[in-house]
Design an enzyme around this catalytic site. Structure first.
Site, PDB file in Angstrom:
ATOM      1  N   HIS A  99       0.951  -1.232   0.188  1.00  0.00           N
ATOM      2  CA  HIS A  99       0.136   0.093   0.080  1.00  0.00           C
ATOM      3  C   HIS A  99       1.077   1.157  -0.053  1.00  0.00           C
ATOM      4  CE1 HIS A  99       0.433  -1.329   4.530  1.00  0.00           C
ATOM      5  NE2 HIS A  99       0.589  -0.196   4.480  1.00  0.00           N
TER       6      HIS A  99
ATOM      7  N   ARG B 228      -4.596   2.267  13.523  1.00  0.00           N
ATOM      8  CA  ARG B 228      -4.364   0.980  12.980  1.00  0.00           C
ATOM      9  C   ARG B 228      -4.174  -0.071  14.173  1.00  0.00           C
ATOM     10  NH1 ARG B 228       1.084  -0.107   9.911  1.00  0.00           N
ATOM     11  NH2 ARG B 228       1.930  -1.512  11.612  1.00  0.00           N
TER      12      ARG B 228
HETATM   13  C1  OGA Z   1      -0.358   1.980   7.486  1.00  0.00           C
HETATM   14  C2  OGA Z   1      -0.215   3.018   6.379  1.00  0.00           C
HETATM   15  C3  OGA Z   1      -1.633   4.136   4.999  1.00  0.00           C
HETATM   16  C4  OGA Z   1      -2.477   5.235   5.274  1.00  0.00           C
HETATM   17  O1  OGA Z   1      -1.169   2.218   8.202  1.00  0.00           O
HETATM   18  O2  OGA Z   1       0.570   0.806   7.724  1.00  0.00           O
HETATM   19  O3  OGA Z   1       0.744   2.885   5.688  1.00  0.00           O
HETATM   20  O4  OGA Z   1      -3.207   5.798   4.241  1.00  0.00           O
HETATM   21  N1  OGA Z   1      -1.136   3.852   6.252  1.00  0.00           N
HETATM   22  O5  OGA Z   1      -2.424   6.273   6.165  1.00  0.00           O
HETATM   23 MN    MN Z   2       1.805   0.887   6.015  1.00  0.00          MN
END
Ligand code: OGA
Ligand code: MN
Length: 274
Positions: free
Chosen positions: A250, A265
């Site tokens: 990502h 998270r």
């Molecule tokens: C994560 C990250 C992506 C975001 O939480 O590991 O990479 O969009 N975040 O905040």
């Molecule tokens: Mn991440």
């Protein structure tokens, strides 16, 4: 019955018909795991859950990790990502999978949006099984047995930049030694192969000199940037993304400065890649 609405032919599905304030039935947990493995990232909208419900939901999928930086107060298993005028977005605007500097990188992450800019701050996801499938025959053969070196490199760079002395660095290196993972990993549930190196944490290849490893890694990192294997999620307040960290990467776009974006998270423990 909940529904999974695919967002692209290869990656991403929006889950409808589940209220995460309620406990999810065992049958629905199994169904969500199936959707996660199939689509690599699943999305939820309008889930106004508190930290307890967030953690309870995440625990349905395994034990939770504690990240060494930025825990939420009173909730060490929640990682806070907070960007605003005094803390510009940056660190996660690189293609990556999470915590591959661990021996057992996470199974997945469940990220909820608490504050979002009016526009911007989308997160992109790339299907690394598809990335593997796109490799030409020769490259696939070349990387099939390689082991890559992963390190908590951004943190290490941060220490060096902020003037850490040798002793401090040595302490860091013994707490977070480099680890090896296969360049091509096999998904423990689906048995599918994916490309498992990332620009944020992969720093070399075992037994390959840097002058050969770097160009190969650069080529492999670039596979995540192919639009055909991506989806892009536009957040709203109380949206959730739950990604399979074993199969996708990502990238958080850093285009919304100086506006505020606050995310939390929960991270589910994984097993050593093979
Ligand atoms: C994560 C990250 C992506 C975001 O939480 O590991 O990479 O969009 N975040 O905040
Ligand atoms: Mn991440």
């Amino acid at each position: 019955m909940p529904l999974a609405i695919p967002q692209t032919p290869t990656i991403g599905a929006e889950i409808q018909g589940l209220d995460l304030r309620q406990k999810i039935s065992a049958a629905n947990v199994d169904w969500l795991i199936e959707q996660l493995v199939r689509f690599k990232v699943i999305f939820f909208r309008d889930q106004n859950i508190d930290a307890e419900a967030h953690l309870r939901f995440a625990r349905e999928f395994g034990q939770l990790e504690t990240h060494p930086v930025n825990p939420k107060e009173n909730f060490p298993e929640l990682l806070v990502l907070h960007h605003h005028a005094d803390n510009p977005p940056s660190g996660t605007a690189v293609w990556h999978s999470d915590v591959t500097w661990r021996k057992s990188p996470s199974l997945g992450s469940i990220l909820i949006a608490r504050q979002v800019p009016t526009v911007g701050g989308d997160t992109l996801f790339a299907d690394m099984e598809a990335a593997y499938a796109y490799l030409d025959e020769k490259t696939r053969h070349e990387v099939s047995e390689l082991q890559a070196i992963h390190q908590f490199a951004p943190m290490r760079r941060h220490l060096i930049k902020s003037g850490a002395n040798a002793e401090r660095l040595a302490k860091f290196d013994s707490a977070y030694p480099p680890v090896l993972h296969p360049v091509v990993r096999t998904h423990p549930v689906s048995g599918r192969k994916s490309l498992y190196v990332n620009e944020l944490f992969t720093v070399g290849i075992k037994d390959v000199p840097q002058d050969r490893a770097r160009p190969l890694l650069t080529k492999l990192f670039a596979t995540a940037t192919r639009p055909e294997i991506q989806c892009r999620f536009r957040w709203q307040k109380h949206s959730i993304a739950f990604w399979d960290n074993r199969a996708c990467q990502h990238y958080a776009t850093a285009d919304y400065y100086p506006h505020e974006r606050l995310m939390e998270r929960a991270t589910i423990e994984g097993t050593p890649p093979y």
